[in-house]
Design a protein around this motif. Structure first.
Motif, mmCIF file in Angstrom:
data_model
loop_
_atom_site.group_PDB
_atom_site.id
_atom_site.type_symbol
_atom_site.label_atom_id
_atom_site.label_comp_id
_atom_site.label_asym_id
_atom_site.label_seq_id
_atom_site.Cartn_x
_atom_site.Cartn_y
_atom_site.Cartn_z
ATOM 1 N N THR A 39 0.815 -1.203 0.000
ATOM 2 C CA THR A 39 0.000 0.000 0.000
ATOM 3 C C THR A 39 0.853 1.259 0.000
ATOM 4 O OG1 THR A 39 -1.654 -1.187 1.267
ATOM 5 C CG2 THR A 39 -1.856 1.195 1.184
ATOM 6 N N SER A 41 0.489 5.824 -0.950
ATOM 7 C CA SER A 41 -0.454 6.916 -1.186
ATOM 8 C C SER A 41 -0.696 7.136 -2.666
ATOM 9 C CB SER A 41 0.085 8.204 -0.554
ATOM 10 O OG SER A 41 1.298 8.580 -1.184
ATOM 11 N N LYS A 43 -1.278 4.804 -4.856
ATOM 12 C CA LYS A 43 -2.164 3.783 -5.406
ATOM 13 C C LYS A 43 -3.608 4.153 -5.086
ATOM 14 C CE LYS A 43 1.161 0.014 -5.292
ATOM 15 N NZ LYS A 43 1.424 -1.360 -4.888
ATOM 16 N N LYS A 44 -4.150 5.086 -5.847
ATOM 17 C CA LYS A 44 -5.515 5.514 -5.640
ATOM 18 C C LYS A 44 -6.286 5.429 -6.959
ATOM 19 C CE LYS A 44 -4.648 8.631 -1.743
ATOM 20 N NZ LYS A 44 -4.728 10.021 -1.237
ATOM 21 N N ASN A 45 -7.422 4.745 -6.887
ATOM 22 C CA ASN A 45 -8.318 4.655 -8.042
ATOM 23 C C ASN A 45 -7.639 4.049 -9.273
ATOM 24 O OD1 ASN A 45 -10.379 5.952 -6.530
ATOM 25 N ND2 ASN A 45 -9.454 7.941 -7.013
ATOM 26 N N GLY A 75 -6.210 1.136 -2.846
ATOM 27 C CA GLY A 75 -6.460 1.990 -4.000
ATOM 28 C C GLY A 75 -6.522 1.249 -5.320
#
Length: 432
Positions: A39, A41, A43-45, A75
């Motif tokens: 994980t 920050s 890795k979003k959408n 994400g």
């Protein structure tokens, strides 16, 4: 005044640490192969589109692996679909439009068909772990690798041991085509279906013609046509021989009566209910059948020997193999997910669902009831699937059409042989 200054310094320090943590990234594919917890920050959408042609039980294994990755990477969403019998035509259309999924199953064509669209993977951390026996079929002449293989296919003919025992047949004694014909007759005489085929999906007919072509035209020294197939000089009048095998199964009443309309699932269920003796399918159908009957007793045997000087062989090579689109906007994440799939627990989960051995030499799984069959056949030669080596790109569809026509009553010489000959000449010249 000192106390406020100390508090302000502490707050600034904490804020700096937080920023440093947010700025870190673990998008390196090698790191993703070591841990599911990737994980970040960034890795979003992100949605990865993953297309397969997998059977239900294998598709569920893929989805289980994807869920683990998604849980560790909130994400990221992985959309996995199986296109079944439409997979090949759909992928050809996507290649023509240069609009491909982020990841897809290459089903034996990573080099010959898909390599111009795939990311080279030789530098991936897992590349050196692939079993050496697989490398010739998944690398080109320059040694370039385009897929992560997940399992090694090894099988030929699936047998229901309960049905065979009732019919008085010992699966270990089955060697020649005549041995199989005698066994089919014995199964028929006890009121069971000798050979089950779900012809609603014409790939079952193509599978039969494909694997029996290996016995007919490759595994016999006196009838080894491998060189002629490769240089385009094969005498296609000989195709009537393998076509006749399929026609004979129908004419002798050895196929299920609804062979042209039955679904694969319905045949697997009948196999699980001890109503079908044999299937010319991969071991994955056993896994599917077990879902209907956990007490099923089944295994696999080598291909029937059809020539006097023929030798026993299995068919195999890559089965589940996944590549990454080189132009994917999510390529870095797709490579990270590919590396995650290469972990032992994930690879073995998919291999076990398929009923095959893992593609990495140092991974092993418990085959359960299939263990004695793998042991029994450990020294049997494994031949690659016939179409992957000896037929030009596009002829898997031809095999489906020919097989369906033969079972529906089409002529061998007037239709099957001519179509195979015409399509081979046309596609062979395109490939040159």
């Amino acid at each position: 005044m000192k106390k406020p200054l100390v508090m302000l310094s502490s707050i600034m320090l904490a804020f700096t640490v937080m920023l440093a943590g947010c700025g870190s990234s673990t998008n390196n594919a090698g790191d993703a192969g070591n841990s599911a917890n990737t994980t970040t920050s960034e890795k979003k959408n992100i949605t990865l589109d993953f297309m397969t042609n997998s059977a239900d039980q294998v598709l569920e294994a893929y989805k289980e692996v994807a869920k683990k990755y998604e849980d560790a990477n909130p994400g990221v969403k992985i959309t996995i679909t199986s296109q079944g019998k439409d997979y090949e035509s759909l992928m050809k259309a996507k290649m023509a439009a240069n609009d491909l999924p982020d990841l897809w199953m290459t089903h034996g064509w990573s080099v010959a068909r898909y390599s111009p669209y795939l990311e080279k993977l030789n530098e991936q951390a897992w590349a050196g772990k692939i079993a050496p026996t697989l490398l010739p079929t998944i690398t080109n002449s320059d040694g370039e690798l385009y897929v992560l293989p997940l399992d090694i296919d090894k099988g030929a003919v699936v047998v229901n041991e309960t049905v065979l025992k009732e019919a008085g047949v010992d699966s270990a004694s089955l060697v020649t085509w005549n041995d199989f014909l005698e066994a089919f007759e014995k199964v028929k005489n006890i009121g069971k279906t000798p050979v089950g085929m779900g012809g609603k999906d014409p790939r079952v007919f193509a599978q039969f013609l494909d694997i029996m072509s290996t016995q007919m035209y490759i595994a016999s020294p006196s009838n080894d046509d491998s060189a002629k197939l490769l240089d385009g000089t094969f005498d296609w009048s000989k195709w009537s021989e393998v076509s006749q095998l399929l026609v004979d199964l129908k004419d002798m009443g050895y196929l299920n009566k609804d062979v042209t309309t039955a679904s694969g699932d319905s045949i697997n269920e009948l196999f699980a209910q001890d109503q079908v003796g044999f299937m010319f399918q991969t071991n994955s159908v056993i896994r599917s059948a077990v879902s209907y009957n956990p007490d099923l007793q089944a295994g696999f045997v080598p291909l029937p020997v059809v020539r006097d000087d023929g030798r026993q062989v299995l068919v195999g090579g890559e089965r589940n193999a996944v590549g990454v689109w080189k132009d994917s906007k999510n390529k870095e994440e797709a490579l990270a997910y590919l590396s995650f799939m290469s972990q032992e627990e994930n690879m073995t989960l998919i291999a076990q669902a398929q009923g095959n051995t893992p593609a990495f030499s140092d991974y092993s799984i418990d085959f359960g009831m299939l263990t004695p069959y793998f042991e029994r056949t450990k020294d049997i030669e494994i031949q690659p699937y016939f179409d992957r080596v000896y037929l030009p790109n596009g002829m898997w569809s031809t095999l489906q059409t020919v097989g369906s026509g033969l079972v529906s009553g089409g002529s061998i010489e007037g239709a099957a042989v001519k179509l195979m000959n015409d399509d081979f000449d046309r596609l062979f010249n395109v490939a040159k």
